[in-house]
Design a protein around this motif. Structure first.
Motif, PDB file in Angstrom:
ATOM      1  N   TYR A   1       0.849  -1.192   0.000  1.00 26.54           N
ATOM      2  CA  TYR A   1       0.000   0.000   0.000  1.00 26.54           C
ATOM      3  C   TYR A   1       0.884   1.241   0.000  1.00 26.54           C
ATOM      4  O   TYR A   1       1.800   1.360   0.831  1.00 26.54           O
ATOM      5  CB  TYR A   1      -0.925  -0.005   1.213  1.00 26.54           C
ATOM      6  N   TYR A   2       0.577   2.148  -0.922  1.00 25.54           N
ATOM      7  CA  TYR A   2       1.349   3.373  -1.084  1.00 25.54           C
ATOM      8  C   TYR A   2       0.465   4.584  -0.809  1.00 25.54           C
ATOM      9  O   TYR A   2      -0.683   4.623  -1.240  1.00 25.54           O
ATOM     10  CB  TYR A   2       1.866   3.493  -2.506  1.00 25.54           C
ATOM     11  N   CYS A   3       1.023   5.576  -0.147  1.00 24.66           N
ATOM     12  CA  CYS A   3       0.324   6.847  -0.061  1.00 24.66           C
ATOM     13  C   CYS A   3       0.982   7.823  -1.030  1.00 24.66           C
ATOM     14  O   CYS A   3       2.157   7.671  -1.396  1.00 24.66           O
ATOM     15  CB  CYS A   3       0.321   7.411   1.353  1.00 24.66           C
ATOM     16  N   ALA A   4       0.208   8.798  -1.467  1.00 20.26           N
ATOM     17  CA  ALA A   4       0.702   9.782  -2.420  1.00 20.26           C
ATOM     18  C   ALA A   4      -0.004  11.107  -2.187  1.00 20.26           C
ATOM     19  O   ALA A   4      -1.108  11.142  -1.627  1.00 20.26           O
ATOM     20  CB  ALA A   4       0.482   9.304  -3.846  1.00 20.26           C
ATOM     21  N   ALA A   5       0.653  12.180  -2.638  1.00 19.87           N
ATOM     22  CA  ALA A   5       0.121  13.522  -2.464  1.00 19.87           C
ATOM     23  C   ALA A   5       0.009  14.215  -3.812  1.00 19.87           C
ATOM     24  O   ALA A   5       0.924  14.123  -4.641  1.00 19.87           O
ATOM     25  CB  ALA A   5       1.028  14.329  -1.531  1.00 19.87           C
ATOM     26  N   SER A   6      -1.112  14.910  -4.011  1.00 18.56           N
ATOM     27  CA  SER A   6      -1.376  15.626  -5.252  1.00 18.56           C
ATOM     28  C   SER A   6      -1.588  17.104  -4.976  1.00 18.56           C
ATOM     29  O   SER A   6      -2.275  17.469  -4.027  1.00 18.56           O
ATOM     30  CB  SER A   6      -2.624  15.050  -5.919  1.00 18.56           C
ATOM     31  N   LYS A   7      -1.033  17.943  -5.861  1.00 22.13           N
ATOM     32  CA  LYS A   7      -1.243  19.381  -5.726  1.00 22.13           C
ATOM     33  C   LYS A   7      -2.669  19.789  -6.076  1.00 22.13           C
ATOM     34  O   LYS A   7      -3.063  20.939  -5.858  1.00 22.13           O
ATOM     35  CB  LYS A   7      -0.238  20.124  -6.606  1.00 22.13           C
ATOM     36  N   LEU A   8      -3.459  18.863  -6.605  1.00 20.38           N
ATOM     37  CA  LEU A   8      -4.865  19.129  -6.908  1.00 20.38           C
ATOM     38  C   LEU A   8      -5.666  19.018  -5.617  1.00 20.38           C
ATOM     39  O   LEU A   8      -6.514  18.133  -5.451  1.00 20.38           O
ATOM     40  CB  LEU A   8      -5.366  18.142  -7.964  1.00 20.38           C
ATOM     41  N   ALA A   9      -5.413  19.959  -4.704  1.00 19.33           N
ATOM     42  CA  ALA A   9      -5.880  19.832  -3.333  1.00 19.33           C
ATOM     43  C   ALA A   9      -7.387  19.734  -3.187  1.00 19.33           C
ATOM     44  O   ALA A   9      -7.886  19.046  -2.305  1.00 19.33           O
ATOM     45  CB  ALA A   9      -5.357  21.020  -2.520  1.00 19.33           C
ATOM     46  N   GLY A  10      -8.112  20.431  -4.057  1.00 24.60           N
ATOM     47  CA  GLY A  10      -9.555  20.467  -3.921  1.00 24.60           C
ATOM     48  C   GLY A  10     -10.267  19.371  -4.669  1.00 24.60           C
ATOM     49  O   GLY A  10     -11.498  19.331  -4.702  1.00 24.60           O
ATOM     50  N   TYR A  11      -9.518  18.478  -5.239  1.00 22.69           N
ATOM     51  CA  TYR A  11     -10.086  17.399  -6.028  1.00 22.69           C
ATOM     52  C   TYR A  11      -9.764  16.054  -5.403  1.00 22.69           C
ATOM     53  O   TYR A  11      -9.087  15.985  -4.388  1.00 22.69           O
ATOM     54  CB  TYR A  11      -9.542  17.464  -7.462  1.00 22.69           C
ATOM     55  N   TRP A  12     -10.231  15.018  -6.004  1.00 21.53           N
ATOM     56  CA  TRP A  12      -9.945  13.672  -5.531  1.00 21.53           C
ATOM     57  C   TRP A  12      -9.523  12.809  -6.701  1.00 21.53           C
ATOM     58  O   TRP A  12     -10.249  11.944  -7.154  1.00 21.53           O
ATOM     59  CB  TRP A  12     -11.137  13.091  -4.770  1.00 21.53           C
ATOM     60  N   PRO A  13      -8.313  13.069  -7.200  1.00 20.56           N
ATOM     61  CA  PRO A  13      -7.844  12.320  -8.371  1.00 20.56           C
ATOM     62  C   PRO A  13      -7.657  10.844  -8.066  1.00 20.56           C
ATOM     63  O   PRO A  13      -7.305  10.465  -6.952  1.00 20.56           O
ATOM     64  CB  PRO A  13      -6.505  12.989  -8.699  1.00 20.56           C
ATOM     65  N   THR A  14      -7.899  10.041  -9.094  1.00 19.48           N
ATOM     66  CA  THR A  14      -7.832   8.595  -8.933  1.00 19.48           C
ATOM     67  C   THR A  14      -6.794   7.946  -9.831  1.00 19.48           C
ATOM     68  O   THR A  14      -6.690   6.720  -9.858  1.00 19.48           O
ATOM     69  CB  THR A  14      -9.200   7.962  -9.212  1.00 19.48           C
TER      70      THR A  14
ATOM     71  N   ARG B   1      -0.906   9.509 -12.412  1.00 17.18           N
ATOM     72  CA  ARG B   1      -0.204  10.636 -13.011  1.00 17.18           C
ATOM     73  C   ARG B   1      -0.566  11.973 -12.364  1.00 17.18           C
ATOM     74  O   ARG B   1       0.162  12.956 -12.530  1.00 17.18           O
ATOM     75  CB  ARG B   1      -0.467  10.713 -14.509  1.00 17.18           C
ATOM     76  N   ASP B   2      -1.661  12.008 -11.625  1.00 15.47           N
ATOM     77  CA  ASP B   2      -2.065  13.252 -10.957  1.00 15.47           C
ATOM     78  C   ASP B   2      -1.410  13.431  -9.596  1.00 15.47           C
ATOM     79  O   ASP B   2      -1.669  14.431  -8.922  1.00 15.47           O
ATOM     80  CB  ASP B   2      -3.585  13.296 -10.799  1.00 15.47           C
ATOM     81  N   TYR B   3      -0.593  12.469  -9.197  1.00 12.93           N
ATOM     82  CA  TYR B   3       0.050  12.538  -7.887  1.00 12.93           C
ATOM     83  C   TYR B   3       1.520  12.891  -8.035  1.00 12.93           C
ATOM     84  O   TYR B   3       2.218  12.374  -8.902  1.00 12.93           O
ATOM     85  CB  TYR B   3      -0.163  11.230  -7.113  1.00 12.93           C
TER      86      TYR B   3
END
Length: 125
Positions: A94-107, A110-112
């Motif tokens: 299991y990996y955690c990741a962070a996206s600059k698309l803070a107000g969204y919920w990318p799935t 490539r968005d992370y």
């Protein structure tokens, strides 16, 4: 230097529970949406769950909906994944990741922008 560190993985019997944690450093935590992905042996990495910067919106893969709960504590720079009713098919890194698309919920991966090293979860039957 941005760092995401997962913890909480381990071996559990089917039907059991685990809680994963992902602690971030080197980032302004509230500026990022966060997610969990997982990768089983021989399979592609897949989306598990995501949460917006405030924690107000979440999204789950169909395979985890109703069993997993994602949350975050911005004061502690930490995200969690409570995993209940675990099944052998949940076995993965299991990996955690962070996206600059803070107000969204990318799935999609490539968005992370930043990724942790992963924590192993093994569910025995």
């Amino acid at each position: 230097q941005v760092q995401l560190v997962e913890s909480g993985g381990g071996l559990v019997q089917a039907g059991g529970s685990l809680r994963l944690s992902c602690r971030a450093s080197g980032v302004t935590f509230i500026s990022y949406a966060l997610c969990w992905f997982r990768q089983a042996p021989g399979k592609a990495r897949e989306f598990v769950s995501t949460i917006t910067w405030s924690g107000g919106n979440t999204k789950y893969a169909d395979s985890t909906k109703g069993r997993f709960i994602i949350s975050r504590d911005n004061a502690k720079n930490t995200m969690y994944l409570q995993m209940n009713s675990l099944k052998p098919e949940d076995t993965a890194v299991y990996y955690c990741a962070a996206s600059k698309l803070a107000g969204y919920w990318p799935t999609v991966q490539r968005d992370y922008d930043y990724w942790g090293q992963g924590t192993q979860v093994t569910v025995s039957s």
